[in-house]
Enzyme design. Structure first.
Site, PDB file in Angstrom:
ATOM      1  CB  CYS A  19      -0.906   0.002   1.224  1.00 31.78           C
ATOM      2  SG  CYS A  19      -2.049   1.396   1.310  1.00 31.78           S
ATOM      3  CD  GLU A  62      -8.191   0.921  -1.964  1.00 28.52           C
ATOM      4  OE1 GLU A  62      -7.112   0.467  -2.384  1.00 28.52           O
ATOM      5  OE2 GLU A  62      -8.264   2.020  -1.356  1.00 28.52           O
TER       6      GLU A  62
END
Length: 446
Positions: A19, A62
């Site tokens: 990420c 997400e």
């Protein structure tokens, strides 16, 4: 805007994630294999999207951001790593697993239809996709079995690209459920009992049906209540279901719980217990309800061990059959059949009456027959003919066509040929017949 995720396939995927919020790091996490995401567009309209495989993992990743979580918060212990370590030690395995997920979940994203209110339409089917599926004459690949919300198979069709509601059975073959044509489910409680047989002069134990039968009568005395009987019966049905048996013909002769008003009552309370036990185990039941009126060919009274099997009155038997028929769930395929326990337990007049009424009602007729040589000797002494000959001479042709004779281990070939020519059948129970030393069924085709 405001996404909400629903897991529709909880099969875990172990994915190494990275990420931009955590630069230079990777971590292995668990994600559900398929999800449904409901959200809003900027103009306020609702939409629903389903995702599987890596796309499902991305949606969950997400959404974690919106909940204030990052992948290090949920990574497996010991499975956080630097990007350099990933490149050196994990990259090859990562891409191999990614390709496996791509093949397993070929349709990454699909938009669902929505109703007038913008709600995603419910997926009420379960799709079974096995590596091999039996289609009636052979195993085939690329086939799926679709099960409707009622639990019934809706269709068998070529495999489609689906997301939600899919159960993938990799390295497995899918076949129709097996049928157990002859069962006494309560006898599960005999395990470990009744396996001690008389010894010959040389000391070797000799299997005996008759000593086993005494152990069975002892078991009956321990199952006094409906609850105890149902518990033992349900365990047997559950084991059938676990072994792939989905339909059972339960040859049921243990009818009566111990009544409060004395041993003389016929309460038939255990009949409904069998029906409920099979339903709870998800086994489709054909209840084969037995008539049992005497203790032997000589007309002797029932022994203590047999009294809870008794059905002394034909009228009461058929009244109970009608009550049972009204209680069965035909939508599950539940059914009912007539049983003459054996010709030693049912006299000739009642045999004739039961067979005639079974024919009139177009019901199957089952009977234990010629499992033991002693049974044949006793019948010849009482009637001058074997049990099978006695049955053939007293059962109308309409019932013979629906007759299932259980065992026939010691039947004469010519009498078996008469039975088969009349349309009747034989149910052989090789495990039981071996365990009790009954003998080996001699097929007409042998």
């Amino acid at each position: 805007v405001n996404p909400v995720i629903e897991v529709i396939d909880p099969t875990p995927m172990h994915i190494v994630e990275g990420c931009l919020s955590v630069p230079g790091m990777r971590g292995e996490v668990s994600r559900a294999a398929a999800v449904r995401c409901t959200a809003f567009r900027p103009d306020g309209t609702k939409f629903v999207v389903r995702a599987e495989g890596h796309a499902a993992g991305t949606l969950q990743h997400e959404l974690d951001h919106l909940d204030g979580k990052l992948f290090p918060d949920i990574a497996f212990a010991g499975r956080l790593m630097t990007s350099e370590s990933f490149e050196l030690h994990e990259k090859e395995r990562f891409f191999a697993y990614a390709n496996e997920l791509r093949d397993r979940y070929p349709t990454a994203v699909a938009f669902e239809e929505v109703d007038d209110a913008g709600n995603g339409l419910a997926v009420d089917e379960v799709v079974l996709q096995a590596e091999l599926t039996w289609t009636g004459s052979r195993f085939e690949r690329g086939v799926e079995v679709v099960v409707g919300s009622d639990g019934r198979i809706a269709r068998v069709s070529p495999k489609s690209a689906r997301l939600g509601g899919v159960v993938r059975l990799e390295r497995k073959a899918l076949v129709p459920g097996f049928v157990n044509a002859h069962s006494h489910a309560f006898q599960r409680g005999l395990r470990g009992k009744g396996e001690s047989y008389p010894r010959r002069p040389d000391g070797e134990e000799t299997p005996s049906f008759w000593t086993w039968r005494e152990a069975m009568y002892g078991l009956v005395q321990t199952l006094g209540s409906v609850e105890a009987f149902k518990r033992q019966t349900k365990r047997c049905f559950e084991e059938m279901a676990a072994a792939g048996i989905t339909t059972c013909g339960e040859f049921h002769y243990f009818h009566h719980a111990l009544p409060e008003s004395g041993e003389g009552d016929e309460n038939f309370e255990l009949d409904e217990a069998v029906v409920q036990a099979a339903r709870e185990a998800n086994v489709r039941l054909v209840l084969l309800s037995a008539f049992y009126e005497r203790g032997g060919f000589d007309g002797r009274a029932l022994s203590d061990g047999q009294r809870r099997f008794r059905t002394m009155d034909g009228e009461r038997y058929w009244q109970q059959m009608e009550r049972l028929d009204a209680s069965l769930d035909k939508s599950r395929g539940e059914g009912l059949g007539v049983v003459v326990h054996s010709l030693r337990a049912v006299g000739t007049p009642m045999l004739q009456s039961l067979a005639a009424e079974a024919a009139r009602r177009e019901m199957p007729l089952h009977v234990h027959l010629e499992e033991q040589p002693q049974e044949i000797k006793d019948c010849v002494a009482a009637h001058g003919v074997t049990p099978l000959a006695l049955l053939l001479d007293n059962v109308p042709a309409e019932s013979l066509r629906r007759l299932c004779a259980v065992h026939c281990t010691h039947s004469k070939p010519d009498e078996l040929a008469r039975l088969v020519a009349s349309g009747g059948g034989v149910c052989v129970c090789p495990l039981t017949e071996a365990a009790l030393g009954d003998g080996v069924f001699a097929s007409l085709e042998a």
